[in-house]
Scaffold this active site. Structure first.
Site, PDB file in Angstrom:
ATOM      1  N   HIS A   1      -1.973  -9.765   7.249  1.00 51.34           N
ATOM      2  CA  HIS A   1      -2.851  -9.000   8.143  1.00 51.34           C
ATOM      3  C   HIS A   1      -4.271  -8.821   7.632  1.00 51.34           C
ATOM      4  CE1 HIS A   1      -1.983  -5.316   5.741  1.00 51.34           C
ATOM      5  NE2 HIS A   1      -3.131  -4.898   6.232  1.00 51.34           N
TER       6      HIS A   1
ATOM      7  N   GLU B   1      -9.907 -10.874   7.336  1.00 50.80           N
ATOM      8  CA  GLU B   1     -10.976  -9.920   7.097  1.00 50.80           C
ATOM      9  C   GLU B   1     -11.457  -9.947   5.640  1.00 50.80           C
ATOM     10  OE1 GLU B   1     -12.324  -8.644   9.482  1.00 50.80           O
ATOM     11  OE2 GLU B   1     -13.320  -6.768   8.966  1.00 50.80           O
ATOM     12  N   ASP B   2     -10.549 -10.086   4.707  1.00 47.90           N
ATOM     13  CA  ASP B   2     -10.912  -9.870   3.306  1.00 47.90           C
ATOM     14  C   ASP B   2     -10.935 -11.113   2.430  1.00 47.90           C
ATOM     15  OD1 ASP B   2     -11.191  -7.218   3.853  1.00 47.90           O
ATOM     16  OD2 ASP B   2      -9.166  -6.671   3.252  1.00 47.90           O
TER      17      ASP B   2
ATOM     18  N   HIS C   1      -0.828  -4.384  -1.279  1.00 45.55           N
ATOM     19  CA  HIS C   1      -0.959  -3.675   0.002  1.00 45.55           C
ATOM     20  C   HIS C   1      -0.233  -4.393   1.151  1.00 45.55           C
ATOM     21  CE1 HIS C   1      -2.701  -1.766   3.501  1.00 45.55           C
ATOM     22  NE2 HIS C   1      -3.338  -2.874   3.805  1.00 45.55           N
TER      23      HIS C   1
ATOM     24  N   ASP D   1      12.926  29.061  14.471  1.00 44.80           N
ATOM     25  CA  ASP D   1      13.607  27.766  14.486  1.00 44.80           C
ATOM     26  C   ASP D   1      12.974  26.751  13.544  1.00 44.80           C
ATOM     27  OD1 ASP D   1      11.399  27.805  15.985  1.00 44.80           O
ATOM     28  OD2 ASP D   1      12.261  26.924  17.775  1.00 44.80           O
TER      29      ASP D   1
ATOM     30  N   ASP E   1       0.034  -0.511   8.377  1.00 45.63           N
ATOM     31  CA  ASP E   1      -1.162  -0.665   7.540  1.00 45.63           C
ATOM     32  C   ASP E   1      -1.788   0.705   7.291  1.00 45.63           C
ATOM     33  OD1 ASP E   1      -3.473  -1.896   6.365  1.00 45.63           O
ATOM     34  OD2 ASP E   1      -4.500  -1.746   8.309  1.00 45.63           O
TER      35      ASP E   1
HETATM   36 MN    MN Z   1      -4.650  -3.517   5.492  1.00 45.77          MN
END
Ligand code: MN
Length: 717
Positions: free
Chosen positions: A72, A76-77, A48, A260, A139
């Site tokens: 990034h 967090e993870d 990712h 159009d 992201d």
């Molecule tokens: Mn992410």
């Protein structure tokens, strides 16, 4: 999944000076940190951040942004700390990673009240550096591309909605067109799969039956331009499925009428060649009225520049043509991202890019609460723009449905606050008039004028609305302060003291107030009583000389909702629909009074009582008089402000008695001013909210029956 050397090569291709070692270290660091984690798709989690970095590489962003993309999700993870990032990659990247982490933690689609507050935090977090937002958008783009792997349909829907409502508009705002289109299309596929499929099938059918129309149109356009000596690159494409769908919704027309669906881009070398090419095209093909737009002389707020036109083109097909240089196209496709490809490109235009963000933050600072802020923000985000000019030719861009009041506030707050009328394209118009593209607007100001609460009902910009509200709040406060002071003066005198602001300085802490004015305002509001304040200033003071108790004035909080300039229009017959209505400040008409309307250009109609003295000054302009009457059905529940001139005895308790009598008769004092003090009498001007003339007559009668009251009259101009 992009491999390490591929990513580095991709970046080096457009930025040979990029720090290869830094990119390699970030790649390895992220891979190790995420270890064996997996995505919902079953892919290693690490794929990712690499894909996100790849998206930003395609947009040719600088190494710092690519590294941030790789890192990034580690805070967090994984159990990586920000300190670690800073030690390994330096302060700037640590700050970016922290920014993206913060954005990720903000749940945008929570319950409504929280949503506003969260969005505010979101804007603050990204305002530091827009590269943080670019990483967040990439992201989101990758998460949308892999959305189908999320099993829970409710969650998929929520993510898609959030993408449509927040991320795609933000991408548009910073001009990253390709990202915006893909985000929209992916969200569209999740939210309305059937609609998308049918548009897709229909487009495919048209394409086949038109046997290669796009190629043939390109060839013909190229030839026409070449004959005129203009070499040009031309590309043609269908519009995105989502933009076709939105057009069908917005104009309520069928697919066949939507002519159009094909758009062509003509790329030329020089700016002035754009105009020459336009001239050639208009000479060859009939132009469709209303489709021509010159975004070169008037760029969009995200700096987009191009000429747009619509013509009945080759094959008698209606087509949309955009004409621009390669440089303009670069900005059109990549927007703010174009600034960070090479460091030297961080240029003066960056300030322009940020202006809308600054404006949002400005509103955020001055909004009373997050609710109000979200309301402004949504307006700002979803409205399309109109472009108007000052008399000197300066460009002011405003959201659609903006009025001269919005224009005035966009030029300067002082101009907004003192504006009384507007001259648009040489004609005086009412302030609530909607502005159109290309209008030249001159604002007429008058010193001493103040914003009308009525404006709030028609302004379109957050800036104007928040300034108007701010003014109303400060005005309310002034009224409360004056009233509170009058109450305090009275009670101090009653107990044998002279009141002065400094009397209150010793008790500021007691009432948790910052200044004497705050205490007065609280007394005026009724949250503190005069006696409480007096007792705090003179803790030892025993019993009043009068023994009487001051009844606190009740002051309605929201005078503007019902008062004389109120938002609720009062039913009056004889008015032109939509005309602005004011009640004259000289005579304060209330239902039951005989009234007349005076038209004032740019201000609307002012209602006076028929015996108002100020009507004399309109004697020689009978064309401005309007025959009006109160609507007889009596359904009007709103209160009206009447002004009374009262003379009361200057003795203990008379002011309290006066307010008591008015209160007992269900009148509400909205303002009170002492106009003259003498040893024997007070002259007061009192504004009372009443339902109609009969109600007022009752109050006047009751006051006249009060011994302390010497006389009572309606104010008559
Ligand atoms: Mn992410």
């Amino acid at each position: 999944m992009i491999r390490q050397f591929e990513l580095v090569e991709k970046v080096k291709a457009y930025d040979p000076s990029a720090d290869e070692d830094l990119l390699n270290r970030a790649y390895v660091f992220a891979m190790k940190a995420h270890g064996s984690q997996r995505r919902a798709s079953g892919d290693p989690y690490f794929s990712h951040p690499i894909e996100v970095a790849g998206i930003l590489g395609d947009m040719k962003l600088d190494a710092a942004t690519i590294v941030t993309a790789l890192l990034h999700d580690v805070i967090e993870d994984t159990d990586t700390s920000l300190d670690e990032i800073e030690a390994q990659f330096g302060k700037e990247i640590a700050r970016f990673v922290d920014g993206v982490t913060k954005l990720s933690r903000i749940e945008l689609q929570s319950e409504h009240t929280k949503q506003a507050e969260n969005f505010r935090k979101f804007l603050l977090a990204m305002s530091d550096d827009l590269r943080v937002l670019l990483v967040k958008l990439a992201d989101r783009l990758h998460n949308m591309r892999t959305l189908s792997h999320i099993p829970d349909p409710e969650r998929r829907r929520r993510v898609a909605l959030e993408t449509m409502d927040i991320y795609a508009p933000l991408a548009e705002r910073i001009g990253v067109r390709r990202m915006k289109e893909e985000l929209e299309d992916l969200a569209f596929a999740e939210l309305h799969p059937e609609a998308r499929d049918s548009i897709k099938a229909r487009l495919a059918f048209l394409r086949e039956s038109g046997d290669d129309a796009i190629e043939r149109i390109i060839a013909e356009l190229k030839e026409v331009l070449a004959k005129a000596g203009i070499p040009a690159e031309i590309t043609g494409r269908e519009k995105t499925l989502y933009s076709v769908w939105r057009k069908m919704q917005g104009r309520n027309i069928s697919f066949e009428q939507l002519a159009d669906v094909m758009a062509f881009r003509v790329f030329v070398n020089e700016l002035d060649t754009c105009y020459r090419a336009l001239g050639v095209i208009h000479q060859h093909y009939p132009m469709v009225p209303g489709r021509f737009k010159d975004y070169i002389s008037t760029p969009k707020p995200n700096n987009y520049r191009s000429l747009h036109t619509g013509v009945i083109g080759p094959l008698k097909k209606r087509v949309e043509i955009q004409i621009r240089t390669g440089e303009m196209n670069e900005v059109a496709e990549r927007g703010v991202a174009a600034h960070w490809t090479y460091k030297q490109h961080i240029s003066s235009t960056e300030g322009r890019q940020y202006r809308w963000l600054q404006e949002l933050l400005d509103i955020l600072e001055h909004a009373a609460g997050p609710e109000e802020f979200l309301e402004h923000t949504k307006l700002e985000m979803y409205n399309h723009q109109v472009f108007c000019f000052t008399p000197k030719g300066d460009l002011i861009s405003l959201p659609r449905r903006a009025t001269p009041v919005d224009f005035a506030y966009a030029v300067h707050s002082d101009i907004g606050n003192t504006c009384v009328g507007a001259n648009v394209n040489g004609r005086i118009v009412p302030l609530r008039t909607e502005l159109h593209n290309g209008d030249q607007v001159e604002i007429i100001t008058s010193k001493g004028q103040t914003p009308s609460p009525l404006w709030e009902t028609f302004v379109a910009t957050g800036k104007a609305r928040s300034r108007i509200r701010r003014f109303i709040r400060s005005q309310e406060r002034t009224q409360y302060t004056d009233l509170g002071r009058a109450i305090l003066e009275k009670i101090f005198r009653q107990e044998g003291y002279e009141f002065a602001d400094k009397s209150l300085l010793g008790v500021l802490k007691t009432f948790r107030c910052a200044g004497a004015e705050d205490i007065q305002a609280k007394v005026g509001e009724g949250t503190l009583t005069g006696l409480e304040v007096f007792a705090a200033v003179f803790p030892g003071h025993k019993g009043g000389r009068s023994g009487s108790k001051i009844i606190p004035f009740s002051l309605r909080r929201s005078q503007r909702a019902t008062g004389r300039d109120g938002a609720n229009p009062v039913p009056i017959r004889g008015l032109i629909a939509g005309m602005a209505l004011h009640y004259a400040n000289c005579c304060h008409p209330i239902p039951g009074d005989r009234i007349v309307g005076i038209m004032t250009t740019g201000k609307g109609v002012t209602i006076h009582t028929i015996d108002c003295e100020s009507l004399q000054s309109f004697g020689d302009t009978p064309e401005r008089w309007l025959d009006v009457a109160w609507d007889a059905d009596g359904s009007d529940a709103a209160n009206h402000t009447a002004r009374l001139e009262v003379v009361v005895a200057n003795e203990p308790g008379s002011l309290g008695r006066l307010s008591g009598v008015i209160g007992n008769n269900l009148g509400n004092i909205s303002n009170l001013k002492i106009t003259l003090r003498s040893p024997d009498f007070f002259n007061l001007v009192i504004d009372v909210e009443v339902s109609d003339l009969k109600h007022l007559s009752n109050i006047v009668a009751a006051l006249r029956a009060t011994p302390q009251v010497n006389s009572v009259e309606r104010a008559r101009g």
